[in-house]
Scaffold this motif. Structure first.
Motif, PDB file in Angstrom:
ATOM      1  N   GLN A  98      18.920   7.343  -9.439  1.00 60.99           N
ATOM      2  CA  GLN A  98      18.290   8.651  -9.605  1.00 60.99           C
ATOM      3  C   GLN A  98      17.655   9.066  -8.285  1.00 60.99           C
ATOM      4  O   GLN A  98      18.243   9.790  -7.500  1.00 60.99           O
ATOM      5  CB  GLN A  98      17.324   8.640 -10.790  1.00 60.99           C
ATOM      6  N   CYS A  99      16.434   8.553  -8.008  1.00 65.23           N
ATOM      7  CA  CYS A  99      15.829   8.929  -6.719  1.00 65.23           C
ATOM      8  C   CYS A  99      16.543   8.249  -5.563  1.00 65.23           C
ATOM      9  O   CYS A  99      16.503   8.715  -4.431  1.00 65.23           O
ATOM     10  CB  CYS A  99      14.341   8.599  -6.695  1.00 65.23           C
ATOM     11  N   GLY A 100      17.161   7.116  -5.819  1.00 66.29           N
ATOM     12  CA  GLY A 100      17.943   6.438  -4.796  1.00 66.29           C
ATOM     13  C   GLY A 100      17.158   5.516  -3.887  1.00 66.29           C
ATOM     14  O   GLY A 100      17.730   4.940  -2.962  1.00 66.29           O
ATOM     15  N   TYR A 101      15.865   5.350  -4.156  1.00 68.54           N
ATOM     16  CA  TYR A 101      15.072   4.549  -3.224  1.00 68.54           C
ATOM     17  C   TYR A 101      15.372   3.059  -3.356  1.00 68.54           C
ATOM     18  O   TYR A 101      15.413   2.338  -2.356  1.00 68.54           O
ATOM     19  CB  TYR A 101      13.575   4.805  -3.437  1.00 68.54           C
ATOM     20  N   CYS A 102      15.633   2.611  -4.562  1.00 73.77           N
ATOM     21  CA  CYS A 102      15.965   1.199  -4.761  1.00 73.77           C
ATOM     22  C   CYS A 102      17.431   0.931  -4.439  1.00 73.77           C
ATOM     23  O   CYS A 102      17.856  -0.219  -4.399  1.00 73.77           O
ATOM     24  CB  CYS A 102      15.698   0.788  -6.210  1.00 73.77           C
ATOM     25  N   THR A 103      18.198   1.996  -4.285  1.00 73.89           N
ATOM     26  CA  THR A 103      19.662   1.897  -4.290  1.00 73.89           C
ATOM     27  C   THR A 103      20.252   1.026  -3.179  1.00 73.89           C
ATOM     28  O   THR A 103      21.121   0.189  -3.462  1.00 73.89           O
ATOM     29  CB  THR A 103      20.270   3.317  -4.276  1.00 73.89           C
ATOM     30  N   LEU A 133      13.613  -4.103  -8.023  1.00 73.28           N
ATOM     31  CA  LEU A 133      12.989  -3.230  -9.019  1.00 73.28           C
ATOM     32  C   LEU A 133      13.480  -1.798  -8.867  1.00 73.28           C
ATOM     33  O   LEU A 133      13.645  -1.299  -7.753  1.00 73.28           O
ATOM     34  CB  LEU A 133      11.467  -3.266  -8.868  1.00 73.28           C
ATOM     35  N   CYS A 134      13.693  -1.169 -10.008  1.00 76.43           N
ATOM     36  CA  CYS A 134      14.026   0.254 -10.049  1.00 76.43           C
ATOM     37  C   CYS A 134      13.062   0.904 -11.019  1.00 76.43           C
ATOM     38  O   CYS A 134      12.847   0.392 -12.115  1.00 76.43           O
ATOM     39  CB  CYS A 134      15.458   0.461 -10.535  1.00 76.43           C
ATOM     40  N   ARG A 135      12.466   2.024 -10.623  1.00 76.09           N
ATOM     41  CA  ARG A 135      11.504   2.683 -11.501  1.00 76.09           C
ATOM     42  C   ARG A 135      12.140   3.859 -12.240  1.00 76.09           C
ATOM     43  O   ARG A 135      11.502   4.451 -13.106  1.00 76.09           O
ATOM     44  CB  ARG A 135      10.326   3.160 -10.642  1.00 76.09           C
ATOM     45  N   CYS A 136      13.371   4.217 -11.881  1.00 74.32           N
ATOM     46  CA  CYS A 136      13.960   5.455 -12.423  1.00 74.32           C
ATOM     47  C   CYS A 136      14.958   5.241 -13.554  1.00 74.32           C
ATOM     48  O   CYS A 136      14.994   6.017 -14.492  1.00 74.32           O
ATOM     49  CB  CYS A 136      14.693   6.222 -11.330  1.00 74.32           C
ATOM     50  N   THR A 137      15.814   4.250 -13.433  1.00 69.38           N
ATOM     51  CA  THR A 137      17.010   4.214 -14.288  1.00 69.38           C
ATOM     52  C   THR A 137      16.862   3.364 -15.537  1.00 69.38           C
ATOM     53  O   THR A 137      17.741   3.407 -16.404  1.00 69.38           O
ATOM     54  CB  THR A 137      18.208   3.619 -13.525  1.00 69.38           C
TER      55      THR A 137
END
Ligand code: FES
Ligand code: FES
Lengths: 156, 792
Positions: A98-103, A133-137
């Motif tokens: 989603q935000c792509g920061y963890c991607t 860690l991912c906070r979005c998906t």
């Protein structure tokens, strides 16, 4: 200052670094490879994951001087000749970001996971990505993406 | 009457198009704020106090100033009046406001409050210099517990105010006293909605730089609200608004944490102007934990007056809401965003709401995904299970008996909101089917009879929420100092490409894709020819940004109207070119053709070029082709859904396992079902995490015990299952696209579903509540307390 020579995303890079410089800071600040982000200061999040000699590592918990002579792949060097890695393709196809920061970290941790285990179960995927860690998906579509990439890489 | 329909859609709307955003995010070509490196940058670092409450006796900065690379060190004395944040929602006339200093002058009021600022030429040197600053503190008593804080003689957070009570807000609807007289009984419970730390994966960051050619200062910041922030930065710093340009580049998640004006932003702007150099600050994760606002933190005393047959009569809600040490952007209003939602989807005759805001020496609270509505939904959905238990009624039956039937919409509920549409029966029926409700109930009974250590519980949450903040007049009536409109401009460029300029500001929601889908259907150009411009007050000057599931619910309306206006202007030019009257021109899929003579036609791209050259426009038509709209929504929108959780609880260890989670949401028309589903998944993870894992803990001295990512338990992939999700589609009738909003639904609905399931699994042991998070320790304690005679 200590001199290092490291192959990063296929290019040999030299630099003079303080002994305390973290690898992730060297990549971001000195080499301008800002595709690798930083999400924490306690080595918990995995956002900064890169491949060092093919194995995933958190670049915030490695000193730049420790990778002297190594080969590093960041998210910016994963695609080959403009062709995305199957994991990148699957993340897009399955909406695994989603935000792509963890991607970047998720993708590289997944690449490593699949190099160890070509046909992981859902449980093995979840355990394999435990350090990222991912906070979005909610991880649902990330897990799906890794399974899809695995199938693709097995030629199914 | 309300209609639930089969999936709807145009050529682009309704399709699970893969996201445009993904290419840059998947290849590391992103533009996070921390990526920006300008020549001559000074790196800012902040000295934060290590205790909750203290007087500042003296600060010695001389050693830091002399250190390598250090350009300046500032304390509160350098900026004695400068605010670091502000509150735009003084919820009552009598509210006790507070001043949030950019740098504390003589007192610190929470662990993490800022006492000094270092600017240095390099990042590491800036942080090194913090160690050289010597601060002499005189500790003051911490104010940690809300109930203690309200007792006479409590130490005060703001001694000049004479009280820790920030405000008391009341909303009596109907006659609750009469309801209790009429009712057969009143069920009372106290629920604790614990403090949470929002934790987007990208920490906050800001770069402020004087941009040379004019007096402009450009501020890149990891924010959800570039437009609102620009106004507030101008008001707080005194720098003319026209000299400020705020850019939200790629933003790595927000969840409310970046719906804020923060002292780091104010300081960066002021110091960039003062020194004429770029100033950069990037938050560490541990700083985020103490220095960026927290969410939730309420004690909820709930009463439900009911008839013995299960009919709800009236509800009383008495909240204590922890403000923390200062009021930030909507700190006092956050608990009140749930005020209208305590009756949920149920009919009742009275709702008596009171909320007391309390100052404590803790990090300020503010919006976190759902903001007030998760707390309200938790209270109503938990008390429904408690009422069901006390009356011996099946919890699902109790809900069915009291919910608004689909033929009763539009329905004006007890707090005065008019729910336009909904179909709770349809969503519930689908959820039960996917869940295997009857089979799981049968298994639960078997396990209970067998008496093994691992028991099964089923948690239900049939929720609604309000999205799309909000009609501006409503916001005005609630004393909120801004409007709820949204803006869109769509420009057809000479080359036929489309620029869609939106006032929403995405940070993971996929607006670039979804907004292109809407515009594609309206103006008939391919999705890939539309560029969505957002998050930059220079390129997208008007907007109210992204929060409260408002972007589609409000911003979507502006896109539709702007697109339609563009199409109408182009129709006039097309008619002129085709030498017929505009009434004789039909428009479909980007082509204007003459009615009855479809061979005579032109395209919207061709018209865009005509509008650019302006060689042959009809009289009175201005050159260039665009459509613009600023929409104030008619009403909120009310998504709803039914969430079901199967919970296994080991009664010997307190270990909780989420075995199965099913939800069926109704967010009206879906623009992109793939994105909708992603929003649901992410919301579920956060709501479930509140129920099972997360909680910001303080010790008696006011020290945050969960101050880094190792101690604050964010769920990883192993902590969550795959989810079973589906949607029913009951289009909204107050929103022209029929959409409702989905950003927060999962986070709002799931927390009570989980806890209802945990309590249901151990109800036979006498448990009627479990404190969140339902960690093994908290569950085990609840069981022990119940077994030893007291209800948990
Ligand atoms: S930045 Fe979090 S693990 Fe490296
Ligand atoms: S996609 Fe936002 S943190 Fe994973």
């Amino acid at each position: 200052m200590i001199h290092i020579g490291v192959t990063v995303d296929g290019i040999l890079r030299h630099g003079d670094v303080e002994p305390r410089t973290l690898l992730v800071h060297w990549l971001r600040e000195d080499l301008g490879l800002v595709g690798t982000p930083i999400g924490c200061d306690t080595s918990n999040c995995g956002a900064c994951t890169v491949l060092i000699d093919g194995r995933s590592a958190k670049s915030c918990s490695v000193l730049a001087v420790q990778v002297e002579g190594a080969t590093i792949t960041t998210i910016q060097g994963l695609a080959q000749d403009g062709e995305w890695h199957p994991v990148q393709k699957a993340f897009k196809e399955c909406h695994g970001l989603q935000c792509g920061y963890c991607t970047p970290g998720m993708v590289l941790a997944s690449v490593d996971l699949l190099s160890e285990n070509a046909n992981p179960t859902e449980d093995e995927i979840r355990h394999g990505l435990e350090g990222n860690l991912c906070r979005c998906t909610g991880y649902h579509n990330i897990v799906k993406a890794v399974a899809m990439a695995a199938a693709e890489m097995r030629g199914e | 009457m309300t209609e639930t329909v089969e999936r709807t859609g145009g050529p682009a709307i309704g399709r699970p198009i893969r996201r445009k955003e993904d290419a840059r995010l998947l290849t590391g070509r992103t533009n996070w704020t921390d990526n920006i490196q300008l020549p001559g940058t000074l790196y800012m670092s902040l000295l934060r106090c290590p205790m909750a409450h203290a007087k500042i006796i003296n600060i010695d900065t001389s050693a830091a100033l002399a250190a390598e690379g250090v350009v300046a060190v500032y304390t509160g004395k350098d900026f004695p009046e400068l605010p670091g944040s502000t509150c735009v929602w003084p919820v009552t006339d009598e509210i006790v406001m507070s001043h949030f200093p950019a740098i504390c002058l003589d007192e610190v009021k929470f662990g993490g409050d800022v006492v000094a600022v270092v600017l240095a030429t390099e990042k590491y040197l800036s942080v090194d210099a913090l160690d050289l600053i010597d601060v002499d503190y005189e500790p003051l008593p911490a104010v940690v517990d809300m109930e203690d804080a309200l007792k006479p003689g409590s130490p005060l957070v703001h001694s000049d105010k004479g009280t820790n009570e920030c405000y008391v807000a009341k909303m009596p609807c109907g006659d609750y006293e009469a309801a209790t007289v009429k009712a057969d009984r009143v069920v009372k419970r106290r629920f604790i909605n614990q403090r949470l730390i929002p934790s987007p994966m990208e920490p906050r960051a800001v770069v402020a730089a004087p941009m040379g050619m004019s007096d402009e200062i450009t501020i890149w910041t990891s924010t959800q609200i570039p437009h609102v922030l620009r106004v507030l930065l101008a008001l707080l710093t005194g720098i003319p608004e026209n000299n400020l340009r705020v850019v939200a580049p790629d933003v790595g998640g927000g969840f409310g944490a970046k719906l804020q004006i923060n002292r780091e932003e104010v300081l960066a702007v002021v110091l960039a102007q003062k020194l004429g150099r770029p100033i950069k600050w990037t938050e560490t994760r541990s700083e985020h934990m103490v220095g960026t606002h927290h969410g939730r933190d309420q004690i909820q005393d709930i009463e439900m007056a009911v008839m013995n047959d299960g009919t709800l009569v009236g509800m009383k809600v008495d909240l204590l809401a922890d403000m923390g040490a200062y009021l930030q952007i909507i700190t006092p209003g956050t608990p009140l965003l749930g005020m209208f939602m305590y009756s949920g989807i149920y009919k009742m005759e009275a709702l008596d709401f009171t909320c007391t805001g309390v100052y404590t020496t803790k990090t300020p609270t503010d919006a976190y995904r759902g903001a007030g509505r998760p707390e309200a939904t938790y209270a109503i959905e938990r008390i429904m299970d408690e009422v069901a238990f006390e009356l011996g009624i099946e919890p699902l039956e109790l809900r069915k008996k009291n919910w608004i039937k689909h033929e009763e919409f539009p329905y004006t509920q007890i707090a005065g909101l008019t729910y336009d549409t909904g179909n709770y029966e349809a969503a519930t029926a689908r959820a039960l089917e996917l869940f295997g409700y009857d089979e799981l109930r049968a298994e639960q009974a078997e396990r209970r009879a067998a008496g093994g250590p691992v028991q099964l519980g089923i948690g239900i949450s049939t929720f609604t929420e309000m999205c799309g903040l909000a009609p501006s007049r409503t916001l005005g009536a609630l004393k909120y100092v801004a409007g709820g409109w949204e803006h869109c401009t769509i420009r057809a460029l000479p080359t036929g490409k489309i620029e869609l300029i939106t006032g929403t500001s995405p940070h993971g929601q996929g607006h670039e894709t979804a907004w292109s889908q809407i515009a594609s259907d309206i103006i008939g150009v391919p999705v890939e020819d539309i560029e969505v411009v957002h998050g930059d007050t220079g390129r997208a000057p008007y907007g109210m940004d992204t929060y409260g599931s408002r972007s589609l619910a409000v911003g979507g309306q502006a896109i539709k109207l702007a697109g339609e206006r563009l199409v109408e202007k182009a129709r006039i030019i097309a008619a002129h070119q085709l030498e017929v009257s505009p009434d004789d021109v039909e428009f479909a899929h980007g082509t204007y053709s003459v009615k009855g003579d479809p061979e005579k036609s032109t395209t919207i791209q061709a018209i865009a070029f005509e509008a650019f050259t302006a060689h042959n426009l009809p009289d009175g038509v201005e050159p260039t082709l665009s459509g613009e709209s600023t929409v104030d929504p008619m009403d909120f929108s009310y998504p709803h859904g039914t969430h079901l959780a199967a919970m296994e609880v080991d009664t010997e260890t307190g270990q909780v396992t989420l075995r199965k989670y099913v939800c069926v949401d109704d967010c009206g028309v879906q623009i992109n079902p793939l994105i909708v589903e992603g929003q649901v998944h992410g919301g579920l993870a956060q709501g479930i995490a509140q129920a099972l894992f997360e909680g910001a803990l303080y010790d008696a001295e006011g020290n945050l015990l969960t101050g880094n990512m190792g101690d604050y338990l964010l769920p990883s992939a192993v902590d969550l299952p795959s989810f079973i999700t589906d949607r029913t589609v009951t289009p909204s009738t107050t929103h022209p696209l029929g959409t409702k909003g989905i950003g927060e639904a999962g986070a709002i609905a799931s927390t009570p579903a989980i806890i209802n399931g945990v309590v249901d699994a151990i109800r036979h042991l006498g448990v009627n509540d479990v404190f969140m998070p339902a960690s093994p320790q908290n569950v085990w304690r609840a069981i022990q307390t119940a077994q030893n005679g007291g209800a948990a």
